[in-house]
Design a protein around this motif. Structure first.
Motif, mmCIF file in Angstrom:
data_model
loop_
_atom_site.group_PDB
_atom_site.id
_atom_site.type_symbol
_atom_site.label_atom_id
_atom_site.label_comp_id
_atom_site.label_asym_id
_atom_site.label_seq_id
_atom_site.Cartn_x
_atom_site.Cartn_y
_atom_site.Cartn_z
ATOM 1 N N CYS A 1 34.378 -17.051 -17.692
ATOM 2 C CA CYS A 1 35.607 -16.477 -17.399
ATOM 3 C C CYS A 1 35.364 -16.330 -15.795
ATOM 4 O O CYS A 1 34.492 -16.473 -15.231
ATOM 5 N N LEU B 1 36.827 -13.745 -13.046
ATOM 6 C CA LEU B 1 37.734 -12.359 -12.859
ATOM 7 C C LEU B 1 38.496 -13.037 -11.575
ATOM 8 O O LEU B 1 38.148 -12.966 -10.422
ATOM 9 N N HIS C 1 35.971 -10.158 -23.711
ATOM 10 C CA HIS C 1 35.530 -10.217 -22.201
ATOM 11 C C HIS C 1 36.590 -9.658 -21.213
ATOM 12 O O HIS C 1 36.623 -9.069 -20.380
ATOM 13 N N HIS D 1 37.632 -6.258 -18.791
ATOM 14 C CA HIS D 1 38.041 -6.265 -17.579
ATOM 15 C C HIS D 1 38.987 -5.224 -17.245
ATOM 16 O O HIS D 1 39.156 -4.535 -16.370
ATOM 17 N N TYR E 1 26.545 -14.506 -12.302
ATOM 18 C CA TYR E 1 26.883 -14.068 -13.727
ATOM 19 C C TYR E 1 25.759 -13.676 -14.418
ATOM 20 O O TYR E 1 25.781 -12.572 -14.991
#
Ligand SMILES: [Zn+2]
Length: 469
Positions: free
Chosen positions: A3, A5, A338, A342, A408
């Motif tokens: 992912c 963000l 995931h 967030h 990450y």
């Protein structure tokens, strides 16, 4: 790297560092006389220049594409009902010489519990203090004062609207709506109530209701601010009318007409399941509905090499490409979990969580662990090359690919160490401090009694002990 963000409509942002060490991520920082004016996701604010240490330029502004940020960018002025001479006297008593006079407010509170004139005055003083704190950028203090004002004058529409306005500035739209509904009972003809209600619905991602409220406000009183907001909401509405919608308890899902309706229902079902688990792990329920958009568009398909997805985004809404999928497989489920994490962290901290905390916790929640990366992370740490967590607080969008992969993994390792040795409760307490505006390293220090250096060292030791043979 499942992912990103994504800070989609990323804009340049600056950091205002105060003399007390607090940092404010801000947008459009301008010096204006003895004030520093700036915009945040909570709206336009100003600080006395005397409390600012320095301003750091650069970085990316997170979340400018989110509904909450779009709502904040409306920047409607707070209502200013007519004030009497006594009111103005109290305002001056409550705030003078650049600070709130708590002794003065306490003196008005004596005997105010019984109600009557004393209570009206105490409410006015807290309202003035709240307004001052809000423009100084301390939304927590502003909220405390606005709530005190309501406790002394629970039926005064001006006081109720002030509290609703502070909630709007905090992007806490549901709470805002509650107090606006109360204000409406006592002032059903106030154009300000409808003006603020429109803003609230806009933030709640309900543009139809926003449009209706702003039209009511304009019918009662012409207002160029409201007119501009109404025009913007009408444009948003047109843009999204090609999408079909689905709703569940906590989600509002939109999908392109070409997507399978069955898939949309399955995505919602999966998200609701994840929601319950994350809710109990983080001990928090996001107050606002979470927007989800499923994509099948050509542009996204190019990136994702259909069939299937390669990445997903969270810019305030969860955006997931689902090209070629007809059901939720384990990979998509993991990605949804995931991205949903967030959204939880974003709402819990009012957008104040740094990237390493966001990505570390989101990976932990999706079920990732450090095993495969542990040896490499330890090697980098032992060579003195570990990325300081302070450098991983801002956006990662500009990191080159290998560096992002490392970021990450390192973020996950630090979060994993905290959860495995101290428990999820410590993550929750760190998020609570971030929500209150405490800087990240300070939050870590208060909860773990470790600074960043200590945390990184403990993480490296944890990795060695558990994974490296
Ligand atoms: Zn992520």
């Amino acid at each position: 790297m499942g992912c990103v963000l994504l800070f989609a409509d990323a804009a340049r942002a600056d950091k205002i560092v105060l003399k007390n060490g607090r940092k404010i991520i801000a947008y459009n920082v301008v010096e204006d006389g003895d004030k520093v004016r700036y915009e945040t996701s909570a709206g336009q604010l100003a600080l006395p220049k005397s409390i600012v240490d320095h301003i750091e330029k650069g970085g990316l502004m997170p979340m400018m594409g989110s509904p909450a940020a779009a709502a904040a960018s409306l920047n409607l002025e707070p209502p200013e009902p007519a004030a009497t001479a006594v009111d103005m006297e109290i305002d001056k008593g409550a705030v003078h010489d650049g600070s709130v006079d708590r002794n003065y407010i306490n003196s008005l509170e004596n005997g105010a519990a019984a109600g009557g004139e004393k209570a009206v005055q105490a409410a006015r003083a807290h309202r003035a203090a709240s307004r001052f704190e809000m423009f100084k950028g301390d939304l927590d203090r502003a909220l405390t004062d606005a709530r005190s004002a309501v406790s002394y004058a629970p039926e005064d529409p001006a006081v109720l609207m002030e509290l609703a306005y502070v909630y709007l500035r905090r992007s806490e739209f549901k709470q805002s709506l509650e107090y606006l509904e109360r204000a409406k009972r006592y002032a059903p003809k106030s154009p300000d109530v409808y003006k603020l209600e429109g803003w609230t619905y806009y933030g709640l991602n309900r543009p139809d209701q926003a449009v209706a409220e702003w039209r009511k406000s304009l019918a009662l009183r012409p207002d160029s601010e409201v007119q501009a907001a109404l025009d913007k909401a009408l444009r948003d509405k047109n843009e999204e009318e090609n999408y079909r919608e689905n709703e569940s308890t906590h989600f509002q899902l939109k999908y392109n007409g070409a997507a399978e309706p069955g898939l949309a229902r399955e995505v919602l079902h999966t998200l609701e399941g994840h929601y319950q688990q994350i809710e109990s792990e983080l001990n928090f329920s996001p107050p606002d509905p979470i927007g989800v958009v499923l994509y099948t568009q050509e542009a996204f398909a190019d990136i994702t090499r259909a069939p299937g997805w390669v990445g997903a985004l969270n810019d305030g809404r969860i955006r997931v490409p689902v090209q070629g999928l007809s059901g939720v497989d384990s990979e998509l489920s993991r990605i949804l979990r995931h991205e949903l994490t967030h959204s939880f962290i974003q709402q819990k901290t009012h957008g104040r969580a740094p990237t390493w905390v966001q990505e570390g916790v989101a990976q932990w929640m999706e079920g990732k662990r450090s095993d495969e990366n542990a040896a490499a992370l330890v090697q980098v740490y032992d060579a003195g090359q570990a990325a300081p967590l302070g450098l991983l607080e801002g956006s990662w969008m500009r990191l080159p690919g290998p560096m992002a992969t490392y970021a990450y993994a390192w973020a996950l390792a630090n979060v994993e160490y905290i959860v495995q040795t101290q428990g999820m409760g410590d993550i929750e307490r760190i998020l609570d401090r971030l929500a209150g505006g405490t800087a990240t390293e300070q939050s870590v220090r208060e909860v773990l009694h470790d600074n960043y250096e200590d945390l990184m060292q403990a993480t490296a030791e944890y990795l060695k002990k558990n994974y490296v043979r």
